[in-house]
Design a protein around this motif. Structure first.
Motif, PDB file in Angstrom:
ATOM      1  N   HIS A 189     -63.437 -16.227  32.381  1.00 24.96           N
ATOM      2  CA  HIS A 189     -63.645 -15.233  31.707  1.00 24.96           C
ATOM      3  C   HIS A 189     -62.970 -14.002  31.984  1.00 24.96           C
ATOM      4  CE1 HIS A 189     -66.082 -12.255  29.848  1.00 24.96           C
ATOM      5  NE2 HIS A 189     -66.618 -11.525  30.969  1.00 24.96           N
ATOM      6  N   TYR A 190     -62.481 -13.978  33.328  1.00 22.99           N
ATOM      7  CA  TYR A 190     -61.681 -12.922  34.003  1.00 22.99           C
ATOM      8  C   TYR A 190     -60.142 -13.351  33.983  1.00 22.99           C
ATOM      9  CZ  TYR A 190     -66.131 -11.510  35.358  1.00 22.99           C
ATOM     10  OH  TYR A 190     -67.494 -11.219  35.316  1.00 22.99           O
ATOM     11  N   LEU A 191     -59.794 -14.558  33.454  1.00 22.16           N
ATOM     12  CA  LEU A 191     -58.290 -14.987  33.897  1.00 22.16           C
ATOM     13  C   LEU A 191     -57.783 -15.105  32.183  1.00 22.16           C
ATOM     14  CD1 LEU A 191     -58.454 -17.717  36.593  1.00 22.16           C
ATOM     15  CD2 LEU A 191     -57.707 -15.189  36.568  1.00 22.16           C
ATOM     16  N   VAL A 192     -58.554 -15.924  31.456  1.00 26.56           N
ATOM     17  CA  VAL A 192     -57.783 -16.203  30.086  1.00 26.56           C
ATOM     18  C   VAL A 192     -57.518 -14.967  29.252  1.00 26.56           C
ATOM     19  CG1 VAL A 192     -58.338 -17.493  28.149  1.00 26.56           C
ATOM     20  CG2 VAL A 192     -58.851 -18.592  30.203  1.00 26.56           C
ATOM     21  N   THR A 193     -58.770 -14.028  29.199  1.00 24.92           N
ATOM     22  CA  THR A 193     -58.490 -12.887  28.319  1.00 24.92           C
ATOM     23  C   THR A 193     -57.356 -11.965  28.654  1.00 24.92           C
ATOM     24  OG1 THR A 193     -61.169 -12.995  28.129  1.00 24.92           O
ATOM     25  CG2 THR A 193     -59.888 -11.195  27.402  1.00 24.92           C
ATOM     26  N   PRO A 194     -57.458 -11.665  30.061  1.00 20.90           N
ATOM     27  CA  PRO A 194     -56.091 -10.795  30.311  1.00 20.90           C
ATOM     28  C   PRO A 194     -54.680 -11.617  30.048  1.00 20.90           C
ATOM     29  CG  PRO A 194     -57.728 -10.877  32.101  1.00 20.90           C
ATOM     30  CD  PRO A 194     -58.230 -11.823  31.136  1.00 20.90           C
ATOM     31  N   LEU A 195     -54.743 -12.993  30.265  1.00 21.60           N
ATOM     32  CA  LEU A 195     -53.741 -13.718  30.001  1.00 21.60           C
ATOM     33  C   LEU A 195     -53.055 -13.681  28.434  1.00 21.60           C
ATOM     34  CD1 LEU A 195     -54.066 -16.813  32.223  1.00 21.60           C
ATOM     35  CD2 LEU A 195     -52.462 -15.039  32.495  1.00 21.60           C
ATOM     36  N   ILE A 196     -54.296 -13.895  27.703  1.00 22.71           N
ATOM     37  CA  ILE A 196     -53.931 -13.657  26.105  1.00 22.71           C
ATOM     38  C   ILE A 196     -53.412 -12.233  25.619  1.00 22.71           C
ATOM     39  CG2 ILE A 196     -55.251 -13.820  23.873  1.00 22.71           C
ATOM     40  CD1 ILE A 196     -54.744 -16.276  25.177  1.00 22.71           C
ATOM     41  N   LEU A 197     -53.957 -11.307  26.635  1.00 24.92           N
ATOM     42  CA  LEU A 197     -53.494  -9.796  26.289  1.00 24.92           C
ATOM     43  C   LEU A 197     -52.081  -9.674  26.696  1.00 24.92           C
ATOM     44  CD1 LEU A 197     -56.574  -7.760  27.210  1.00 24.92           C
ATOM     45  CD2 LEU A 197     -55.498  -7.352  24.971  1.00 24.92           C
ATOM     46  N   VAL A 198     -51.797 -10.153  27.813  1.00 25.75           N
ATOM     47  CA  VAL A 198     -50.445 -10.333  28.228  1.00 25.75           C
ATOM     48  C   VAL A 198     -49.245 -11.042  27.045  1.00 25.75           C
ATOM     49  CG1 VAL A 198     -48.674 -10.887  30.019  1.00 25.75           C
ATOM     50  CG2 VAL A 198     -50.944  -9.885  30.655  1.00 25.75           C
ATOM     51  N   TRP A 199     -49.674 -12.162  26.992  1.00 24.09           N
ATOM     52  CA  TRP A 199     -48.791 -13.154  25.940  1.00 24.09           C
ATOM     53  C   TRP A 199     -48.769 -12.291  24.715  1.00 24.09           C
ATOM     54  CZ3 TRP A 199     -51.566 -15.810  21.449  1.00 24.09           C
ATOM     55  CH2 TRP A 199     -50.641 -16.572  20.750  1.00 24.09           C
ATOM     56  N   LEU A 200     -49.864 -11.620  23.962  1.00 27.01           N
ATOM     57  CA  LEU A 200     -49.574 -10.722  22.587  1.00 27.01           C
ATOM     58  C   LEU A 200     -48.770  -9.832  22.969  1.00 27.01           C
ATOM     59  CD1 LEU A 200     -53.369 -10.699  21.377  1.00 27.01           C
ATOM     60  CD2 LEU A 200     -51.419 -12.097  20.411  1.00 27.01           C
ATOM     61  N   PHE A 201     -48.864  -9.126  24.148  1.00 28.13           N
ATOM     62  CA  PHE A 201     -47.906  -7.898  24.152  1.00 28.13           C
ATOM     63  C   PHE A 201     -46.551  -8.105  24.578  1.00 28.13           C
ATOM     64  CE2 PHE A 201     -45.939  -4.836  27.113  1.00 28.13           C
ATOM     65  CZ  PHE A 201     -46.397  -3.529  26.691  1.00 28.13           C
ATOM     66  N   ARG A 202     -46.299  -9.388  24.838  1.00 23.31           N
ATOM     67  CA  ARG A 202     -45.066  -9.980  25.201  1.00 23.31           C
ATOM     68  C   ARG A 202     -44.497 -10.723  24.021  1.00 23.31           C
ATOM     69  NH1 ARG A 202     -42.477  -9.624  30.082  1.00 23.31           N
ATOM     70  NH2 ARG A 202     -41.315 -11.147  29.676  1.00 23.31           N
ATOM     71  N   ARG A 203     -45.261 -11.335  23.331  1.00 23.95           N
ATOM     72  CA  ARG A 203     -44.789 -12.497  22.230  1.00 23.95           C
ATOM     73  C   ARG A 203     -44.943 -11.974  20.937  1.00 23.95           C
ATOM     74  NH1 ARG A 203     -40.545 -15.002  25.008  1.00 23.95           N
ATOM     75  NH2 ARG A 203     -41.369 -15.810  26.913  1.00 23.95           N
ATOM     76  N   ARG A 204     -46.197 -11.195  20.630  1.00 23.66           N
ATOM     77  CA  ARG A 204     -46.786 -10.954  19.418  1.00 23.66           C
ATOM     78  C   ARG A 204     -46.862  -9.203  19.272  1.00 23.66           C
ATOM     79  NH1 ARG A 204     -44.961 -15.408  19.718  1.00 23.66           N
ATOM     80  NH2 ARG A 204     -46.051 -17.146  18.779  1.00 23.66           N
ATOM     81  N   PRO A 205     -45.907  -8.555  19.770  1.00 20.96           N
ATOM     82  CA  PRO A 205     -46.067  -7.222  19.744  1.00 20.96           C
ATOM     83  C   PRO A 205     -46.600  -6.482  18.302  1.00 20.96           C
ATOM     84  CG  PRO A 205     -43.629  -7.569  19.884  1.00 20.96           C
ATOM     85  CD  PRO A 205     -44.357  -8.882  20.020  1.00 20.96           C
ATOM     86  N   ALA A 206     -46.237  -7.268  17.420  1.00 17.43           N
ATOM     87  CA  ALA A 206     -46.911  -6.352  16.120  1.00 17.43           C
ATOM     88  C   ALA A 206     -48.278  -6.611  15.936  1.00 17.43           C
ATOM     89  CB  ALA A 206     -46.071  -7.137  14.886  1.00 17.43           C
ATOM     90  N   HIS A 207     -48.634  -7.627  16.636  1.00 21.04           N
ATOM     91  CA  HIS A 207     -50.239  -7.700  16.534  1.00 21.04           C
ATOM     92  C   HIS A 207     -51.043  -7.449  17.572  1.00 21.04           C
ATOM     93  CE1 HIS A 207     -49.395 -10.502  13.031  1.00 21.04           C
ATOM     94  NE2 HIS A 207     -48.377 -10.970  13.794  1.00 21.04           N
ATOM     95  N   TYR A 208     -50.337  -7.033  18.551  1.00 17.08           N
ATOM     96  CA  TYR A 208     -51.225  -6.626  19.862  1.00 17.08           C
ATOM     97  C   TYR A 208     -52.018  -5.471  19.737  1.00 17.08           C
ATOM     98  CZ  TYR A 208     -52.034  -4.478  24.320  1.00 17.08           C
ATOM     99  OH  TYR A 208     -52.632  -4.107  25.856  1.00 17.08           O
ATOM    100  N   ARG A 209     -51.712  -4.374  19.206  1.00 15.85           N
ATOM    101  CA  ARG A 209     -52.488  -3.123  19.071  1.00 15.85           C
ATOM    102  C   ARG A 209     -53.601  -3.385  18.498  1.00 15.85           C
ATOM    103  NH1 ARG A 209     -52.763   1.540  15.565  1.00 15.85           N
ATOM    104  NH2 ARG A 209     -53.685   3.575  16.859  1.00 15.85           N
ATOM    105  N   ALA A 210     -53.565  -3.947  17.414  1.00 14.51           N
ATOM    106  CA  ALA A 210     -54.898  -4.311  16.280  1.00 14.51           C
ATOM    107  C   ALA A 210     -55.974  -5.319  17.462  1.00 14.51           C
ATOM    108  CB  ALA A 210     -54.639  -5.192  15.068  1.00 14.51           C
TER     109      ALA A 210
END
Length: 299
Positions: free
Chosen positions: A84-105
């Motif tokens: 619960h505390y590891l996967v969610t932040p990792l997905i956020l970081v992945w979106l921020f770095r690799r999918r920036p166009a979708h991160y904010r939404a």
């Protein structure tokens, strides 16, 4: 006219501060949302009765399986206490770095849904199955297998810190809600079959784990999914409000909003101008800007 807010990737440190503030407010809100224990127990029993009436009571067989099979129960407790505390932040970081166009939404969807979950904790404090009287047939696997992990018998929090969490914040299950968000992100933005498969399996695994460990009812999981659906619908409105607030702040302070990089306009005429009746444009320069040869020719 004020500049429109640009939907570019935010700076990592401002984003980290924002997420930290929101999570701190959420954690504090969970503590403040503690309701009366008797009310929480009544709500938990009402959910259990509703599930039995609908033949949805999967918690009992799963809990018996986890309790009687340490090879399943112990890993399940680790899954509940960590992912619960590891996967969610990792997905956020992945979106921020690799999918920036979708991160904010995606980030806005997660934040809005989390705040809606906090409203649920406040309006409906609910006793999880593990805290009901033993006569109802549930065993707290976190307490049973606490010697294998860092958690204590009070909650999935580290030993001695159970009093710093709200154990009656069971409805909705944000373990399931956040896992569903992670699954959707992996399914939509993952580019490999493995990522998409994880996007399906992770929310399902989380749902089974929260019920088998007696931390949530099945209807808690359903409510967690419903909260994520409501957050998805409200996220665009939240982004528009944030953009309007940013424009207002820009107008009040006078600080310019983020601007795109300046692109020089192409030179169309190269300084040539066409007068009426001319087919070929001639070079026109002002007397102040004329070079020596042009002024000499004019003489």
């Amino acid at each position: 006219m004020p500049h429109a807010v640009q939907h570019h990737r935010p700076r990592w440190w401002t984003e980290l501060m924002l997420l930290a503030v929101v999570y701190a407010a959420y954690s504090a809100g969970r503590l403040l949302a503690r309701g009366d224990v008797s009310t929480a127990v009544d709500n938990g029993l009402a959910i259990l009765r509703a599930e039995k009436a609908l033949s949805l009571n999967a918690e009992h067989p799963l809990n018996r399986l986890f309790t009687g099979t340490p090879e399943i129960g112990i890993p399940a407790d680790f899954v509940y206490a960590t992912l619960h505390y590891l996967v969610t932040p990792l997905i956020l970081v992945w979106l921020f770095r690799r999918r920036p166009a979708h991160y904010r939404a995606a980030r806005t969807w997660l934040m809005v849904s989390t705040l809606l979950g906090l409203v649920g904790f406040t309006l409906m404090p609910t006793c999880p199955p593990r805290l009901l009287d033993a006569a109802h047939g549930f065993v707290d696997t976190m307490a049973q297998y606490s010697s294998y992990g860092w958690w204590g018998g009070e909650a999935s929090a580290p030993r001695g810190l159970g009093g710093m969490t709200n154990q009656y914040a069971a409805m909705p299950s944000l373990h399931v809600g956040w896992a569903l968000w992670c699954g959707v992100m992996l399914w939509r933005h993952g580019r490999t079959p493995a990522a998409k498969a994880l996007g399906v399996l992770y929310p399902l695994l989380t749902t089974v784990v929260v019920m088998g460990t007696a931390n949530h009812y099945f209807l808690d999981a359903v409510a967690g999914a419903a909260v994520m659906g409501a957050g998805l619908l409200l996220a665009p409105h939240a982004m528009r409000l944030a953009d309007a607030a940013a424009r207002r702040f820009t107008g009040l302070t006078g600080f310019p909003g983020p601007r795109p990089a300046a692109v020089p306009a192409p030179v169309v005429g190269g300084g040539c101008k066409t007068s009426a009746g001319e087919r070929i444009p001639g070079q026109r320069t002002s007397p102040e800007g004329a070079d020596d040869s042009t002024q000499a020719a004019a003489r």
